[in-house]
Design a protein around this motif. Structure first.
Motif, PDB file in Angstrom:
ATOM      1  N   PRO A 132     -11.255 -54.861   2.892  1.00  0.00           N
ATOM      2  CA  PRO A 132     -12.427 -54.578   2.144  1.00  0.00           C
ATOM      3  C   PRO A 132     -13.638 -55.358   2.869  1.00  0.00           C
ATOM      4  O   PRO A 132     -14.655 -54.674   3.070  1.00  0.00           O
ATOM      5  CB  PRO A 132     -12.362 -55.114   0.911  1.00  0.00           C
ATOM      6  N   LEU A 133     -13.311 -56.436   3.277  1.00  0.00           N
ATOM      7  CA  LEU A 133     -14.598 -57.081   4.000  1.00  0.00           C
ATOM      8  C   LEU A 133     -14.863 -56.586   5.127  1.00  0.00           C
ATOM      9  O   LEU A 133     -16.364 -56.489   5.587  1.00  0.00           O
ATOM     10  CB  LEU A 133     -14.133 -58.628   4.214  1.00  0.00           C
ATOM     11  N   VAL A 137     -16.947 -53.445   1.510  1.00  0.00           N
ATOM     12  CA  VAL A 137     -16.834 -52.938   0.150  1.00  0.00           C
ATOM     13  C   VAL A 137     -16.457 -54.025  -0.420  1.00  0.00           C
ATOM     14  O   VAL A 137     -15.699 -55.191   0.006  1.00  0.00           O
ATOM     15  CB  VAL A 137     -15.864 -51.800  -0.066  1.00  0.00           C
ATOM     16  N   SER A 138     -16.606 -54.198  -1.845  1.00  0.00           N
ATOM     17  CA  SER A 138     -16.343 -55.076  -2.666  1.00  0.00           C
ATOM     18  C   SER A 138     -14.743 -55.127  -2.826  1.00  0.00           C
ATOM     19  O   SER A 138     -14.078 -54.112  -2.749  1.00  0.00           O
ATOM     20  CB  SER A 138     -16.841 -54.969  -3.865  1.00  0.00           C
ATOM     21  N   PRO A 139     -14.050 -56.224  -2.570  1.00  0.00           N
ATOM     22  CA  PRO A 139     -12.598 -56.629  -2.803  1.00  0.00           C
ATOM     23  C   PRO A 139     -12.285 -55.828  -4.129  1.00  0.00           C
ATOM     24  O   PRO A 139     -11.079 -55.464  -4.405  1.00  0.00           O
ATOM     25  CB  PRO A 139     -12.416 -57.848  -2.618  1.00  0.00           C
ATOM     26  N   ALA A 140     -13.115 -55.759  -5.322  1.00  0.00           N
ATOM     27  CA  ALA A 140     -12.708 -55.098  -6.404  1.00  0.00           C
ATOM     28  C   ALA A 140     -13.165 -53.854  -6.512  1.00  0.00           C
ATOM     29  O   ALA A 140     -13.218 -53.141  -7.828  1.00  0.00           O
ATOM     30  CB  ALA A 140     -13.359 -55.986  -7.689  1.00  0.00           C
ATOM     31  N   PHE A 141     -13.414 -52.978  -5.489  1.00  0.00           N
ATOM     32  CA  PHE A 141     -13.823 -51.622  -5.732  1.00  0.00           C
ATOM     33  C   PHE A 141     -12.707 -50.696  -6.487  1.00  0.00           C
ATOM     34  O   PHE A 141     -11.619 -50.863  -6.231  1.00  0.00           O
ATOM     35  CB  PHE A 141     -14.161 -51.161  -4.189  1.00  0.00           C
TER      36      PHE A 141
END
Length: 155
Positions: A132-133, A137-141
């Motif tokens: 994600p990084l 994108v957000s790791p919690a997407f």
């Protein structure tokens, strides 16, 4: 053997690089299923195979066909199995190779996470979740489903 059938056998040869582009109903799923079966028969670990399709229906169809074929190989009489593997384009049908063909269904079923037959969309989502990084994108997407996307769009 028809020319089209011969080309399908050649396209399913795991030793060749192959790109398929064809109309619906022309045998793409059959060629891909044949290719995966031949990869497995040639000793490729099922965890090292990834099949990408456009639709969930195509992924399901491919998985069903592959498991059906491998299950049939486990139960085929020897002569029928030899004929089927030969028709697939396989040679060198030694007793060890026939035994391997009979074991493929169990190996595929026991593969951790199962055989990876996914849509391109689900594969990309798995990459985003894994990195994600790097993807920004957000790791919690979470992914939008079609219904949620329609609700967000202005009328």
């Amino acid at each position: 053997m028809t020319d089209a059938f011969a080309r399908q056998i050649a396209a399913a040869d795991p030793a060749r690089n192959t790109w398929l582009s064809a109309n619906a109903g022309s045998g793409k799923t059959r060629v891909l299923t044949d290719r995966v079966a031949r990869l497995l028969l040639n000793g490729v670990d099922p965890t090292r195979i990834l099949c990408l399709t456009y639709t969930k229906a195509a992924a399901t169809e491919m998985q069903n066909r592959l498991f059906q074929r491998l299950g049939e190989w486990a139960m085929r009489p020897e002569e029928a199995l030899r004929r089927e593997l030969s028709d697939l384009g396989e040679g060198d049908l030694t007793p060890d190779r026939l035994a391997r063909a009979r074991q493929l269904f169990a190996r595929a079923i026991e593969t951790p996470g199962g055989l990876r037959i996914q849509t391109i969309h689900s594969f990309c989502a798995s990459l985003l979740r894994r990195f994600p990084l790097e993807a920004g994108v957000s790791p919690a997407f979470t992914e939008l489903d079609d219904r949620a996307a329609r609700l967000l769009r202005p009328d």
